[in-house]
Design a protein around this motif. Structure first.
Motif, PDB file in Angstrom:
ATOM      1  N   LEU A 210      35.916  58.157  32.442  1.00 56.42           N
ATOM      2  CA  LEU A 210      35.441  59.004  33.538  1.00 56.42           C
ATOM      3  C   LEU A 210      34.266  58.344  34.270  1.00 56.42           C
ATOM      4  N   THR A 211      33.357  57.750  33.520  1.00 51.21           N
ATOM      5  CA  THR A 211      32.203  57.084  34.131  1.00 51.21           C
ATOM      6  C   THR A 211      32.654  55.903  34.989  1.00 51.21           C
ATOM      7  N   GLU A 212      33.581  55.107  34.456  1.00 50.86           N
ATOM      8  CA  GLU A 212      34.093  53.958  35.215  1.00 50.86           C
ATOM      9  C   GLU A 212      34.818  54.423  36.480  1.00 50.86           C
ATOM     10  N   ASP A 213      35.609  55.476  36.355  1.00 48.36           N
ATOM     11  CA  ASP A 213      36.330  55.998  37.522  1.00 48.36           C
ATOM     12  C   ASP A 213      35.367  56.585  38.543  1.00 48.36           C
ATOM     13  N   MET A 214      34.264  57.168  38.078  1.00 41.82           N
ATOM     14  CA  MET A 214      33.278  57.710  38.998  1.00 41.82           C
ATOM     15  C   MET A 214      32.644  56.573  39.809  1.00 41.82           C
ATOM     16  N   LYS A 215      32.326  55.472  39.136  1.00 42.04           N
ATOM     17  CA  LYS A 215      31.761  54.313  39.838  1.00 42.04           C
ATOM     18  C   LYS A 215      32.755  53.755  40.859  1.00 42.04           C
ATOM     19  N   ALA A 216      34.026  53.676  40.457  1.00 41.48           N
ATOM     20  CA  ALA A 216      35.056  53.158  41.362  1.00 41.48           C
ATOM     21  C   ALA A 216      35.225  54.076  42.572  1.00 41.48           C
ATOM     22  N   ALA A 217      35.175  55.384  42.329  1.00 42.19           N
ATOM     23  CA  ALA A 217      35.316  56.337  43.436  1.00 42.19           C
ATOM     24  C   ALA A 217      34.123  56.239  44.386  1.00 42.19           C
ATOM     25  N   MET A 218      32.946  55.994  43.848  1.00 38.37           N
ATOM     26  CA  MET A 218      31.754  55.821  44.700  1.00 38.37           C
ATOM     27  C   MET A 218      31.913  54.594  45.587  1.00 38.37           C
ATOM     28  N   LYS A 219      32.349  53.490  44.978  1.00 42.67           N
ATOM     29  CA  LYS A 219      32.496  52.235  45.717  1.00 42.67           C
ATOM     30  C   LYS A 219      33.567  52.320  46.787  1.00 42.67           C
TER      31      LYS A 219
END
Length: 148
Positions: A7-16
């Motif tokens: 979830l944390t990795e996907d959150m970073k990807a969604a931000m980028k």
């Protein structure tokens, strides 16, 4: 990789990538997980995170039905979009045949024979099928199986 790390990795990807809707839903998921961790003073494992996700999906389905009853399709569409994002983190749902096979195995393990054994049987099935099957459907199938 644990579900929380994913979830944390996907959150970073969604931000980028600028996916605002997806980012918002992932933040809601993380907030729900963090709230439960704070309330219970524990670090949630994958099974507990799955339970949080299941609860969130159930809440959104309830909201969709209420919004549709109130003729608010705009709000129902938002809830449906959130369900799609949340369900991406849940394991694939089992078919009825697979659920029945798990019930048969649990009956063989516990020696359940009648409706009085339903609680014991559900206690064995719930951890095995968590996140993979609708527990209401499992309960109905168990009841039918034990009844005869």
């Amino acid at each position: 990789m644990t579900l929380k790390q994913q979830l944390t990795e996907d959150m970073k990807a969604a931000m980028k990538s600028g996916e605002k809707e997806r980012l918002g839903v992932i933040r809601l998921i993380n907030a729900a997980i963090k709230q439960r961790e704070v309330d219970e003073r524990v670090e949630l494992g994958d099974a507990a995170v799955l339970a949080v996700l299941e609860k969130m999906v159930k809440q959104r389905r309830d909201s969709v039905s209420q919004y549709e009853a109130a003729d608010r399709e705009d709000l129902a569409a938002i809830e449906r979009a959130e369900i799609v994002v949340i369900e991406a983190y849940l394991p694939a749902k089992l078919g009825e045949a697979e659920i029945l096979a798990a019930i048969d195995a649990a009956i063989a393990d516990t020696g359940a024979s009648g409706p009085a054994d339903m609680g014991r049987l559900m206690g064995v099935l719930k951890p095995k099928l968590a996140g993979q099957a609708d527990m209401g459907q499992v309960s109905a199938l168990v009841r039918k199986k034990l009844a005869g």
